[in-house]
Design an enzyme around this catalytic site. Sequence first.
Site, PDB file in Angstrom:
ATOM      1  N   THR A 165      -0.710   4.377   0.081  1.00  0.00           N
ATOM      2  CA  THR A 165      -1.575   5.549   0.692  1.00  0.00           C
ATOM      3  C   THR A 165      -0.946   6.574   1.526  1.00  0.00           C
ATOM      4  O   THR A 165      -1.329   7.651   1.386  1.00  0.00           O
ATOM      5  CB  THR A 165      -2.748   4.785   1.273  1.00  0.00           C
ATOM      6  OG1 THR A 165      -3.548   4.129   0.448  1.00  0.00           O
ATOM      7  CG2 THR A 165      -4.147   5.983   1.725  1.00  0.00           C
TER       8      THR A 165
ATOM      9  N   ASP B 165      -6.923  -5.537   9.117  1.00  0.00           N
ATOM     10  CA  ASP B 165      -6.450  -5.884   7.954  1.00  0.00           C
ATOM     11  C   ASP B 165      -5.387  -4.892   7.625  1.00  0.00           C
ATOM     12  O   ASP B 165      -5.141  -3.704   7.424  1.00  0.00           O
ATOM     13  CB  ASP B 165      -7.767  -5.401   7.094  1.00  0.00           C
ATOM     14  CG  ASP B 165      -7.345  -5.551   5.324  1.00  0.00           C
ATOM     15  OD1 ASP B 165      -6.347  -6.000   5.147  1.00  0.00           O
ATOM     16  OD2 ASP B 165      -8.182  -4.709   4.748  1.00  0.00           O
TER      17      ASP B 165
ATOM     18  N   GLY C 279      -1.763 -10.440   3.788  1.00  0.00           N
ATOM     19  CA  GLY C 279      -1.779 -10.730   2.252  1.00  0.00           C
ATOM     20  C   GLY C 279      -0.445 -11.036   2.052  1.00  0.00           C
ATOM     21  O   GLY C 279      -0.012 -12.079   1.832  1.00  0.00           O
ATOM     22  N   GLY C 280       0.713  -9.950   2.243  1.00  0.00           N
ATOM     23  CA  GLY C 280       2.073 -10.338   2.052  1.00  0.00           C
ATOM     24  C   GLY C 280       2.546 -11.605   2.767  1.00  0.00           C
ATOM     25  O   GLY C 280       3.509 -12.373   1.940  1.00  0.00           O
TER      26      GLY C 280
ATOM     27  N   CYS D 264       0.510 -17.790  23.215  1.00  0.00           N
ATOM     28  CA  CYS D 264      -0.545 -17.874  24.219  1.00  0.00           C
ATOM     29  C   CYS D 264       0.171 -18.568  25.120  1.00  0.00           C
ATOM     30  O   CYS D 264      -0.296 -18.780  26.413  1.00  0.00           O
ATOM     31  CB  CYS D 264      -1.550 -19.064  23.522  1.00  0.00           C
ATOM     32  SG  CYS D 264      -2.551 -18.027  22.241  1.00  0.00           S
TER      33      CYS D 264
ATOM     34  N   MET E 246      -3.782  -3.995  -4.953  1.00  0.00           N
ATOM     35  CA  MET E 246      -5.038  -4.039  -5.820  1.00  0.00           C
ATOM     36  C   MET E 246      -5.516  -2.688  -6.200  1.00  0.00           C
ATOM     37  O   MET E 246      -6.333  -2.639  -7.244  1.00  0.00           O
ATOM     38  CB  MET E 246      -6.223  -4.839  -5.122  1.00  0.00           C
ATOM     39  CG  MET E 246      -5.865  -6.139  -4.846  1.00  0.00           C
ATOM     40  SD  MET E 246      -5.388  -7.252  -6.173  1.00  0.00           S
ATOM     41  CE  MET E 246      -6.794  -6.773  -7.260  1.00  0.00           C
TER      42      MET E 246
ATOM     43  N   CYS F 248       0.612  -1.160  -0.167  1.00  0.00           N
ATOM     44  CA  CYS F 248      -0.144   0.042   0.125  1.00  0.00           C
ATOM     45  C   CYS F 248       0.994   1.186  -0.134  1.00  0.00           C
ATOM     46  O   CYS F 248       1.872   1.324   0.756  1.00  0.00           O
ATOM     47  CB  CYS F 248      -0.632  -0.095   1.261  1.00  0.00           C
ATOM     48  SG  CYS F 248      -1.454   1.406   1.707  1.00  0.00           S
TER      49      CYS F 248
HETATM   50  P1  5GP Z   1      -0.540  -6.782   4.062  1.00  0.00           P
HETATM   51  O1  5GP Z   1      -1.105  -8.068   4.848  1.00  0.00           O
HETATM   52  O2  5GP Z   1      -0.083  -7.195   2.492  1.00  0.00           O
HETATM   53  O3  5GP Z   1       0.292  -6.203   5.016  1.00  0.00           O
HETATM   54  O4  5GP Z   1      -1.782  -6.140   3.690  1.00  0.00           O
HETATM   55  C1  5GP Z   1      -2.819  -6.675   3.003  1.00  0.00           C
HETATM   56  C2  5GP Z   1      -3.992  -5.246   2.872  1.00  0.00           C
HETATM   57  O5  5GP Z   1      -3.414  -4.480   2.045  1.00  0.00           O
HETATM   58  C3  5GP Z   1      -5.135  -5.906   2.131  1.00  0.00           C
HETATM   59  O6  5GP Z   1      -6.037  -6.736   2.793  1.00  0.00           O
HETATM   60  C4  5GP Z   1      -5.823  -4.540   1.715  1.00  0.00           C
HETATM   61  O7  5GP Z   1      -6.604  -4.102   2.581  1.00  0.00           O
HETATM   62  C5  5GP Z   1      -4.506  -3.618   1.728  1.00  0.00           C
HETATM   63  N1  5GP Z   1      -4.121  -3.379   0.085  1.00  0.00           N
HETATM   64  C6  5GP Z   1      -4.189  -4.568  -0.963  1.00  0.00           C
HETATM   65  N2  5GP Z   1      -3.794  -3.888  -2.194  1.00  0.00           N
HETATM   66  C7  5GP Z   1      -3.625  -2.407  -1.884  1.00  0.00           C
HETATM   67  C8  5GP Z   1      -3.377  -1.142  -2.564  1.00  0.00           C
HETATM   68  O8  5GP Z   1      -3.101  -1.248  -3.757  1.00  0.00           O
HETATM   69  N3  5GP Z   1      -3.452   0.097  -2.062  1.00  0.00           N
HETATM   70  C9  5GP Z   1      -3.696   0.212  -0.623  1.00  0.00           C
HETATM   71  N4  5GP Z   1      -3.868   1.259  -0.176  1.00  0.00           N
HETATM   72  N5  5GP Z   1      -4.067  -1.006   0.083  1.00  0.00           N
HETATM   73  C10 5GP Z   1      -3.889  -2.139  -0.406  1.00  0.00           C
END
Ligand code: 5GP
Length: 307
Positions: A154, A185, A208-209, A277, A231, A152
């Site tokens: 943002t 999330d 996700g990652g 735990c 995404m 992300c």
């Molecule tokens: P991770 O577990 O990889 O740190 O985070 C996964 C989350 O990142 C997803 O569930 C979703 O909320 C967010 N995410 C996925 N793709 C994008 C993206 O392209 N931009 C942003 N701002 N958030 C994303």
Amino acid sequence: MSSRAEVNLERTHKFLWSKREWTGIPIMSANMDAVGTPAMHSVLSKHKLITCPARHYLGKDTEKFTESGHNICWFGGIEDISNLSKVSTDFIGLDVANGYTIRFVDAVKKLREKCPETTIAAGNVVTADMTQELILAGADIVKVGIGPGSVCTTRIKTGIGYPQLSAVIECADAAHGLDAHIIADGGCVNSGDIVKAFAGGADFVMIGGMLAGHDECEGTAENGVMKFYGMASKFAMEKHNYHNGYRGAEGKTVEVTYRGKVEDTIKDILSGIRSACTYVGADKLKTLSKSTTFVRVNNTHNTVYGD
Ligand code: 5GP
């Protein structure tokens, strides 16, 4: 506790509006192309974890995620309400980058009207007030996180975001006060982060990652790495034709180390949570948050998946 094998990671959640119950290990794969695949679902469901299929399966390839629809949460945007209301599954959800609009709250109300007996998740938000508003609009579960995702951008592009652990703690308090639930999330890079999300009050944790780079993911490994993209990245927007003229990419593409079978990673994650735990004397995941507290430290953090 004498052994981590004694720890029960399953939870039974009863939902506010749908009145349904779900039992399993409350960890879910993100609804992203790379990790929201049928192959991922086959492995996750064996361990009683939830899969959130990538959005492009909604409406056309829903049957690829097995007959029962069990341990599946289908997410879509506001324009997907009709498709979401047709899938037969444990959970459906509406997720948008910014859950702070009247249009989104109205969409949650509409989905609740169409599906009075389905468990509905909605997000993303990061504050107690909006958590309450989405619940009152009909969400059983609120998805929490703006800016913490591994792919992300943002926070960098817009300056918008909220520290994820604070968001989880505040939104969980608000949701639990109304007998509703939250999903933490994004932002987990190892099993210890999942533990902290549960300890902060998360009822579900979405990753996700941590699931990227495996055989069950979309794509193939080349030179020991696999592609993983947000995404809202340029790559995803071009692939799915998401362009809307004014919105820039708020996600990026990265290469993650190829790690083989996801089964091994899942076992490793679950063993880390079980071990946590035992440290705090919680015989089940349910009591983890009551058995833990947080101490503020100044520290830097290394983003390294796995070991
Ligand atoms: P991770 O577990 O990889 O740190 O985070 C996964 C989350 O990142 C997803 O569930 C979703 O909320 C967010 N995410 C996925 N793709 C994008 C993206 O392209 N931009 C942003 N701002 N958030 C994303």
